[in-house]
Motif scaffolding. Structure first.
Motif, PDB file in Angstrom:
ATOM      1  N   GLY A  89       4.919   7.177  -0.480  1.00 16.83           N
ATOM      2  CA  GLY A  89       5.924   6.862   0.530  1.00 16.83           C
ATOM      3  C   GLY A  89       7.125   6.153  -0.066  1.00 16.83           C
ATOM      4  N   THR A  90       6.871   5.149  -0.911  1.00 17.27           N
ATOM      5  CA  THR A  90       7.963   4.449  -1.587  1.00 17.27           C
ATOM      6  C   THR A  90       8.357   5.160  -2.877  1.00 17.27           C
ATOM      7  OG1 THR A  90       6.288   2.984  -2.568  1.00 17.27           O
ATOM      8  CG2 THR A  90       7.494   2.147  -0.661  1.00 17.27           C
ATOM      9  N   VAL A  91       7.364   5.480  -3.690  1.00 17.29           N
ATOM     10  CA  VAL A  91       7.624   6.046  -5.018  1.00 17.29           C
ATOM     11  C   VAL A  91       8.372   7.373  -4.931  1.00 17.29           C
ATOM     12  CG1 VAL A  91       6.569   6.876  -7.154  1.00 17.29           C
ATOM     13  CG2 VAL A  91       5.578   4.911  -5.966  1.00 17.29           C
ATOM     14  N   LEU A 107       0.831  -1.197   0.000  1.00 18.01           N
ATOM     15  CA  LEU A 107       0.000   0.000   0.000  1.00 18.01           C
ATOM     16  C   LEU A 107       0.872   1.256   0.000  1.00 18.01           C
ATOM     17  CD1 LEU A 107      -2.657  -1.032   2.701  1.00 18.01           C
ATOM     18  CD2 LEU A 107      -2.840  -1.258   0.212  1.00 18.01           C
ATOM     19  N   ASP A 108       0.595   2.152  -0.920  1.00 19.79           N
ATOM     20  CA  ASP A 108       1.283   3.443  -0.974  1.00 19.79           C
ATOM     21  C   ASP A 108       0.310   4.442  -1.582  1.00 19.79           C
ATOM     22  OD1 ASP A 108       2.895   5.623  -1.145  1.00 19.79           O
ATOM     23  OD2 ASP A 108       4.463   4.691  -2.352  1.00 19.79           O
ATOM     24  N   PHE A 109      -0.422   5.146  -0.722  1.00 22.16           N
ATOM     25  CA  PHE A 109      -1.504   5.989  -1.210  1.00 22.16           C
ATOM     26  C   PHE A 109      -1.001   7.149  -2.045  1.00 22.16           C
ATOM     27  CE2 PHE A 109      -4.963   9.154  -0.750  1.00 22.16           C
ATOM     28  CZ  PHE A 109      -6.005   8.388  -1.249  1.00 22.16           C
ATOM     29  N   GLY A 128       9.991   8.192   5.206  1.00 21.80           N
ATOM     30  CA  GLY A 128       9.244   7.366   4.268  1.00 21.80           C
ATOM     31  C   GLY A 128       9.164   5.915   4.709  1.00 21.80           C
ATOM     32  N   ILE A 129      10.266   5.402   5.245  1.00 22.33           N
ATOM     33  CA  ILE A 129      10.276   4.020   5.742  1.00 22.33           C
ATOM     34  C   ILE A 129       9.320   3.876   6.923  1.00 22.33           C
ATOM     35  CG2 ILE A 129      11.685   2.272   6.900  1.00 22.33           C
ATOM     36  CD1 ILE A 129      14.063   3.269   5.203  1.00 22.33           C
ATOM     37  N   VAL A 130       9.381   4.828   7.856  1.00 25.05           N
ATOM     38  CA  VAL A 130       8.476   4.792   9.006  1.00 25.05           C
ATOM     39  C   VAL A 130       7.027   4.796   8.541  1.00 25.05           C
ATOM     40  CG1 VAL A 130       7.632   6.142  10.979  1.00 25.05           C
ATOM     41  CG2 VAL A 130      10.091   5.833  10.635  1.00 25.05           C
ATOM     42  N   GLY A 131       6.705   5.692   7.628  1.00 23.81           N
ATOM     43  CA  GLY A 131       5.331   5.785   7.141  1.00 23.81           C
ATOM     44  C   GLY A 131       4.876   4.547   6.392  1.00 23.81           C
ATOM     45  N   PRO A 161       2.205   7.728   2.555  1.00 23.09           N
ATOM     46  CA  PRO A 161       1.719   6.415   2.105  1.00 23.09           C
ATOM     47  C   PRO A 161       0.469   5.965   2.836  1.00 23.09           C
ATOM     48  CG  PRO A 161       3.632   6.156   3.520  1.00 23.09           C
ATOM     49  CD  PRO A 161       3.496   7.631   3.255  1.00 23.09           C
ATOM     50  N   ALA A 162       0.249   6.479   4.046  1.00 22.14           N
ATOM     51  CA  ALA A 162      -0.849   6.010   4.894  1.00 22.14           C
ATOM     52  C   ALA A 162      -2.101   6.858   4.799  1.00 22.14           C
ATOM     53  CB  ALA A 162      -0.378   5.991   6.356  1.00 22.14           C
ATOM     54  N   SER A 163      -2.010   8.046   4.211  1.00 26.76           N
ATOM     55  CA  SER A 163      -3.068   9.052   4.332  1.00 26.76           C
ATOM     56  C   SER A 163      -4.439   8.570   3.881  1.00 26.76           C
ATOM     57  CB  SER A 163      -2.679  10.322   3.566  1.00 26.76           C
ATOM     58  OG  SER A 163      -2.392  10.026   2.214  1.00 26.76           O
ATOM     59  N   GLY A 164      -4.488   7.696   2.903  1.00 29.25           N
ATOM     60  CA  GLY A 164      -5.765   7.201   2.408  1.00 29.25           C
ATOM     61  C   GLY A 164      -6.164   5.854   2.959  1.00 29.25           C
ATOM     62  N   PHE A 165      -5.444   5.383   3.975  1.00 30.31           N
ATOM     63  CA  PHE A 165      -5.722   4.047   4.521  1.00 30.31           C
ATOM     64  C   PHE A 165      -5.925   4.033   6.032  1.00 30.31           C
ATOM     65  CE2 PHE A 165      -2.943   3.194   0.759  1.00 30.31           C
ATOM     66  CZ  PHE A 165      -3.900   2.565  -0.035  1.00 30.31           C
ATOM     67  N   VAL A 166      -5.644   5.148   6.719  1.00 29.27           N
ATOM     68  CA  VAL A 166      -5.731   5.160   8.181  1.00 29.27           C
ATOM     69  C   VAL A 166      -6.683   6.262   8.640  1.00 29.27           C
ATOM     70  CG1 VAL A 166      -3.365   4.307   8.367  1.00 29.27           C
ATOM     71  CG2 VAL A 166      -3.809   6.777   8.559  1.00 29.27           C
TER      72      VAL A 166
END
Length: 436
Positions: free
Chosen positions: A167-169, A162-164, A324-327, A277-282
């Protein structure tokens, strides 16, 4: 049959403009952190990315990232030169024109390599940056974007990481490339023996505020529509960023007995990075936890830099790679299908998928970035000369100064910056007026 929604289209055009505004905001943020003799060169590195990457994205970058999948690793050439990218809906965003989806993604492609510039601030040739920028955007950014968002092996339907919103990209990708740049280019003259303090803290705060503002387009815009998910991402972005300010300031206050303005700005950016990365999933409460954790972790990561021995000028590694890794990992812990049915619930399995995506991005970006650096260095050279570094990149690369005082009443107003840079050009020594 997909149908264009005018509300979604309006929001996505606004989001693209917000993300575009982040790149000059980044330039101001970085520009305030460097010494006065390098402020224009630092701004120029971000500004020119807005120009060069936009053209490359239109010609070939977009189709490599979002063209028809080829072997789960790269997009095909269907959209070469933006062929067929117009008013019809995009496959990944069925309620907006494909041209709008393309330009929204363009702004991500622009800011990602611009983030890297903070690692080699004050010591890379402009010609070297241009060549590196073009190659990196096509050989590193576009493939990683395809792996995660364009139908490649890391994203939905395959690994399922998951990467909203990047975070990775964006952040891990740019952060580890920044580490490669810092290692390859070596340290600035005087690193370890002189203090390199920010020359304009108000500029830092202005840049951070612009980034915070633009990040709502970055994260909420990644819902690809004006909908409830966009609203949720907007809320989590604000809360995580606010929490990260204190996640940074609290340990800073404990360690240094004071809370700094630069620390508050840096903590905010760390929170923005981690929630991406989390903004659309949490939900809201996990967002606050992510921000607090990211602020503290990034503070300690930045403070490890001197012990590790590399000169990451503006802490891109400690903020963007580590943040980014933490997120990305915490997305695997806190994600919930109650927030986004297209996502997954957090747990060990999802955490493992996130870890794989992080590891792949780190390895690919670092190795290929090193190759691009070596090629660029061989072709045009990367590191400025000792004399040019002492004079400052504003003069040596662009024949300009950031702060030029006008003449009044026939007398030239005393200008320490101009006089200092002139001295360094002749004597190749760092002047007292700008010594940090």
């Amino acid at each position: 049959m997909p149908k264009i929604d005018t509300g979604d289209t309006a929001w996505m055009l606004a989001s693209a403009a917000l993300v575009m505004f982040m790149t000059p905001g980044l330039g101001l943020f970085y520009g305030g952190l460097v010494r006065a003799k390098n402020v224009l060169a630092t701004l120029m590195q971000s500004f020119v990315a807005l120009a060069l990457v936009s053209v490359l994205w239109a010609v070939i970058g977009y189709t490599l990232a979002f063209g028809p999948d080829k072997g789960l690793v790269i997009g095909g050439l269907k959209y070469l030169g933006l062929h067929g990218v117009g008013a019809d809906p995009a496959g990944l965003a069925p309620t907006i024109p494909s041209s709008v989806f393309m330009v929204f993604q363009m702004m991500f492609a622009v800011i990602t390599p611009a983030l890297i510039t903070g690692a080699f601030a004050e010591r890379m040739k402009f010609s070297g940056w241009l060549l590196f920028l073009g190659l990196w955007s096509l050989v590193v950014y576009s493939p990683v974007a395809h792996w995660v968002w364009g139908g490649g092996f890391l994203g939905v339907g395959h690994l399922g990481a998951l990467d909203f919103a990047g975070g990775t990209v964006v952040h891990i990708n740019a952060g580890v490339a920044a580490l490669a740049c810092a290692i390859y280019l070596g340290k600035r003259r005087g690193f370890g023996s002189e203090a390199f303090r920010p020359h304009n803290v108000p500029l830092v705060i202005l840049g951070a505020a612009i980034l915070w503002f633009g990040w709502f387009g970055f994260n909420a815009g990644s819902a690809l529509g004006a909908n409830g998910l966009a609203g949720s991402a907007f809320v989590t972005t604000q809360l995580a960023t606010a929490a990260a300010v204190f996640g940074w300031l609290i340990p800073e206050w404990i360690k240094h007995k004071r809370a700094t303005t630069v620390g508050a700005a840096t903590g905010a950016v760390a929170g923005l990075v981690a929630i991406t990365p989390a903004s659309g999933f949490v939900g809201p409460m996990p967002a606050i936890l992510i921000g607090l954790i990211a602020g503290g972790v990034c503070f300690f990561a930045v403070n490890l830099k001197s012990r590790m021995g590399y000169d990451d000028s503006l802490d891109v590694v400690g903020v963007h790679m580590i943040g980014g890794i933490v997120g990305a990992l915490l997305t695997g812990v806190f994600a919930s299908v109650a927030i986004n049915a297209a996502g997954a619930n957090g747990g060990l399995g999802q955490l493992g998928k996130q870890a794989i995506a992080v590891a792949v991005t780190l390895a690919y970006s670092f190795v290929v970035t090193m190759g691009i650096l070596k090629l660029s260095d061989k072709l045009v050279g990367l590191r400025v000369t000792v004399d040019d570094e002492a004079a400052g990149l504003d003069l040596s690369q662009h024949s300009e100064v950031g702060y030029n005082f006008s003449e009044r009443g026939g007398h030239v107003v005393h200008s320490p910056v101009v006089e200092a840079t002139a001295i360094t050009r002749d004597a190749a020594v760092e002047p007292e007026e700008v010594r940090e």
